[in-house]
Design a protein around this motif. Structure first.
Motif: not given
Length: 270
Positions: A78-91
């Motif tokens: 889901l984070a990747e779909g919104y280009d939320d790099h911070w959340l992708v990094a945390m995951a």
């Protein structure tokens, strides 16, 4: 209350090791975000819940760990779909630690590298270092004896990514784990290694540079004190207090003052 606020509370409580309360807020955030179609907040809730389950905040068995992995992966997608790099990094960080605990180190290394790449993309080293510190502290909190073995291997994995700052953070936690296990010489050596490479990323690259030096010196000072080396302990606490702007960091400043006072007690008695 909006799902975003529940997510914020959930993450804050997680960092304070208040896991049941954190889970409650994150589950509420997940339910509300799904009801309202707020997919971004749904991703944040999933990553938080998946990290706690997979990393063992509730003492999960193998099936629960895999459930945590599934939740983490869903949140990351889901984070990747919104280009939320911070959340992708945390995951990716959380997933890396889970994969490492499963003995799947190549997958773990890939996750750490992905998180590192995302961190560079957004230019937020402080956020990434704090997230990693929280994850490592979680392991120290849950199982200090097992943390030693974990940190040795994770430190090597992170060293191979080339991220000096994150490697230093990991060494700090490894040293504490060695200290807790009574391996004081090993702990002191790890802390000295961390301090030796601490200066590599300068203050401009690491906003917490001075505070981190104080923290490392206080850790080393406490280890020297426990090992019956008061003079060396005093030196570390004094250097910590001599860091420019030391009084801006109340936690580390207090630790240094108290450590210095404790090492001076025998000399007064003599």
């Amino acid at each position: 209350m909006a799902p975003a606020l529940h997510n914020c509370l959930g993450y804050t409580l997680t960092h304070r090791a208040r896991f049941p309360d954190a889970c409650r807020h994150l589950r509420t955030a997940l339910d509300l975000s799904r009801e309202r179609g707020e997919r971004h907040e749904e991703g944040r809730a999933l990553v938080g819940l998946g990290a706690m389950t997979g990393l063992g905040a509730a003492g999960p068995d193998a099936d629960e760990v895999e459930e945590g992995v599934s939740v983490l992966v869903a949140g990351r997608e889901l984070a990747e779909g919104y280009d939320d790099h911070w959340l992708v990094a945390m995951a990716s960080f959380a997933l890396g630690f889970v994969r490492h605990r499963q003995g799947r180190d190549e997958e773990a290394l890939a996750c750490f590298r992905d998180a590192h790449t995302r961190g560079r993309a957004i230019g937020r080293p402080r956020a990434l270092s704090r997230a990693l510190t929280s994850n490592l502290d979680l392991h120290l909190y849950l199982d200090p004896s097992a943390a030693r073995v974990l940190f040795r291997r994770v430190a090597d994995l992170i060293r191979r990514t080339g991220d000096v700052l994150l490697h230093t953070l990991t060494l700090a936690r490894l040293g504490t784990a060695e200290h807790k296990a009574g391996n004081l010489d090993a702990a002191a050596e790890v802390f000295r290694r961390a301090l030796a490479q601490h200066g590599t990323p300068g203050p401009l690259d690491d906003p917490d540079h001075d505070r981190r030096e104080m923290d490392l010196r206080c850790r080393l000072g406490r280890t020297y004190r426990a090992a019956g080396r008061p003079a060396e302990a005093r030196e570390q606490f004094r250097v910590a207090l001599a860091v420019p702007g030391a009084d801006r960091y109340p936690k580390e400043h207090k630790q240094a003052v108290e450590g210095l006072a404790a090492t001076e007690v025998p000399s007064r008695a003599g």
